[in-house]
Design a protein around this motif. Sequence first.
Motif, PDB file in Angstrom:
ATOM      1  N   UNK A  64       0.861  -1.183   0.000  1.00 56.40           N
ATOM      2  CA  UNK A  64       0.000   0.000   0.000  1.00 56.40           C
ATOM      3  C   UNK A  64       0.898   1.234   0.000  1.00 56.40           C
ATOM      4  N   UNK A  65       0.553   2.229  -0.767  1.00 50.01           N
ATOM      5  CA  UNK A  65       1.350   3.448  -0.842  1.00 50.01           C
ATOM      6  C   UNK A  65       0.888   4.423   0.242  1.00 50.01           C
ATOM      7  N   UNK A  66       1.257   4.101   1.497  1.00 50.75           N
ATOM      8  CA  UNK A  66       0.910   4.940   2.642  1.00 50.75           C
ATOM      9  C   UNK A  66       2.129   5.053   3.545  1.00 50.75           C
ATOM     10  N   UNK A  67       2.000   5.839   4.598  1.00 55.14           N
ATOM     11  CA  UNK A  67       3.069   5.972   5.588  1.00 55.14           C
ATOM     12  C   UNK A  67       2.740   5.202   6.862  1.00 55.14           C
ATOM     13  N   UNK A  68       1.752   4.318   6.820  1.00 57.96           N
ATOM     14  CA  UNK A  68       1.373   3.544   8.000  1.00 57.96           C
ATOM     15  C   UNK A  68       2.568   2.697   8.444  1.00 57.96           C
ATOM     16  N   UNK A  69       2.808   2.633   9.768  1.00 57.82           N
ATOM     17  CA  UNK A  69       3.968   1.879  10.254  1.00 57.82           C
ATOM     18  C   UNK A  69       3.717   1.311  11.645  1.00 57.82           C
ATOM     19  N   UNK A  70       4.587   0.379  12.027  1.00 57.48           N
ATOM     20  CA  UNK A  70       4.490  -0.232  13.342  1.00 57.48           C
ATOM     21  C   UNK A  70       5.782  -0.916  13.731  1.00 57.48           C
ATOM     22  N   UNK A  71       5.818  -1.409  14.973  1.00 60.70           N
ATOM     23  CA  UNK A  71       6.991  -2.102  15.492  1.00 60.70           C
ATOM     24  C   UNK A  71       6.559  -3.394  16.192  1.00 60.70           C
ATOM     25  N   UNK A  72       7.466  -4.335  16.253  1.00 61.05           N
ATOM     26  CA  UNK A  72       7.275  -5.596  16.966  1.00 61.05           C
ATOM     27  C   UNK A  72       8.519  -5.809  17.804  1.00 61.05           C
ATOM     28  N   UNK A  98       1.572   3.542  14.656  1.00 61.13           N
ATOM     29  CA  UNK A  98       1.305   4.986  14.664  1.00 61.13           C
ATOM     30  C   UNK A  98       0.702   5.402  13.336  1.00 61.13           C
ATOM     31  N   UNK A  99      -0.151   6.400  13.403  1.00 63.24           N
ATOM     32  CA  UNK A  99      -0.811   6.953  12.221  1.00 63.24           C
ATOM     33  C   UNK A  99      -1.308   5.834  11.302  1.00 63.24           C
ATOM     34  N   UNK A 100      -2.007   4.869  11.907  1.00 63.22           N
ATOM     35  CA  UNK A 100      -2.359   3.660  11.163  1.00 63.22           C
ATOM     36  C   UNK A 100      -3.390   3.873  10.074  1.00 63.22           C
ATOM     37  N   UNK A 101      -4.203   4.902  10.177  1.00 62.82           N
ATOM     38  CA  UNK A 101      -5.165   5.130   9.097  1.00 62.82           C
ATOM     39  C   UNK A 101      -5.422   6.598   8.834  1.00 62.82           C
ATOM     40  N   UNK A 102      -4.566   7.461   9.309  1.00 62.93           N
ATOM     41  CA  UNK A 102      -4.716   8.886   9.016  1.00 62.93           C
ATOM     42  C   UNK A 102      -6.053   9.422   9.477  1.00 62.93           C
ATOM     43  N   UNK A 103      -6.710  10.191   8.624  1.00 61.28           N
ATOM     44  CA  UNK A 103      -7.964  10.852   8.989  1.00 61.28           C
ATOM     45  C   UNK A 103      -9.175   9.929   8.883  1.00 61.28           C
ATOM     46  N   UNK A 104      -9.122   8.926   8.035  1.00 64.31           N
ATOM     47  CA  UNK A 104     -10.256   8.015   7.857  1.00 64.31           C
ATOM     48  C   UNK A 104     -10.283   7.006   9.003  1.00 64.31           C
ATOM     49  N   UNK A 126      -7.838   2.979  18.063  1.00 64.75           N
ATOM     50  CA  UNK A 126      -6.787   3.992  18.148  1.00 64.75           C
ATOM     51  C   UNK A 126      -5.860   3.901  16.941  1.00 64.75           C
ATOM     52  N   UNK A 127      -5.615   5.021  16.293  1.00 60.66           N
ATOM     53  CA  UNK A 127      -4.715   5.005  15.138  1.00 60.66           C
ATOM     54  C   UNK A 127      -3.253   4.941  15.563  1.00 60.66           C
ATOM     55  N   UNK A 128      -2.977   5.202  16.844  1.00 61.01           N
ATOM     56  CA  UNK A 128      -1.626   5.094  17.388  1.00 61.01           C
ATOM     57  C   UNK A 128      -1.724   4.516  18.790  1.00 61.01           C
ATOM     58  N   UNK A 129      -1.050   3.395  19.024  1.00 60.05           N
ATOM     59  CA  UNK A 129      -1.095   2.756  20.340  1.00 60.05           C
ATOM     60  C   UNK A 129      -0.163   1.553  20.339  1.00 60.05           C
ATOM     61  N   UNK A 130      -0.318   0.673  21.329  1.00 56.19           N
ATOM     62  CA  UNK A 130       0.437  -0.578  21.385  1.00 56.19           C
ATOM     63  C   UNK A 130      -0.373  -1.604  22.173  1.00 56.19           C
ATOM     64  N   UNK A 131       0.024  -2.871  22.027  1.00 60.23           N
ATOM     65  CA  UNK A 131      -0.637  -3.960  22.742  1.00 60.23           C
ATOM     66  C   UNK A 131       0.403  -5.018  23.076  1.00 60.23           C
ATOM     67  N   UNK A 132       0.255  -5.633  24.243  1.00 57.60           N
ATOM     68  CA  UNK A 132       1.109  -6.745  24.663  1.00 57.60           C
ATOM     69  C   UNK A 132       0.333  -8.036  24.464  1.00 57.60           C
TER      70      UNK A 132
END
Length: 155
Positions: free
Chosen positions: A41-49, A67-73, A104-110
């Motif tokens: 997908x041509x987006x800036x969506x990102x994450x970490x593991x 973070x910023x997982x889906x922008x404004x939508x 949440x478009x930005x968060x974390x989970x364990x």
Amino acid sequence: MMVIVVLAAISCTKGGELERINSTQYTVTSLASSRQLVPGLDTTFSGTFNGFYDEQGNGLTFTIGWKDLWGAAKDTIISVNFYGPAGPAENGPLVRSLPFVSTHSASSINLGLAGIKGFTADERKDFLAGAWYFTINTKKYPNGIIRGQLAPTKQ
């Protein structure tokens, strides 16, 4: 004359010494993005593991952040999925799906994989060889909004 006898019994259980499990342990990391999906997908969506795998206990505990997982939508996370074996440029079969819900478009989970959700011998071999990846899946992107190849490193 009344004599009251009080008996007090103190019970003690003698425990053994705590012993460290002599097991092979790994740190597991990944930087995920929407561009790593196949097709990307041509987006800036990102994450970490960031995780920890203990071979003797056959358990993986980890934190996934995004973070910023889906922008404004607006969207809703529905699961994190694990796939493998597969290299970074290919799709693999689904191995595990862990459902959870977040708006949440930005968060974390364990989370973790252990016990009956642990690894079979073949899964462990592929996982430790770096042939697994994860995706975060949403209602709008049920096949994944971000993907990251997992990189286990022996301690």
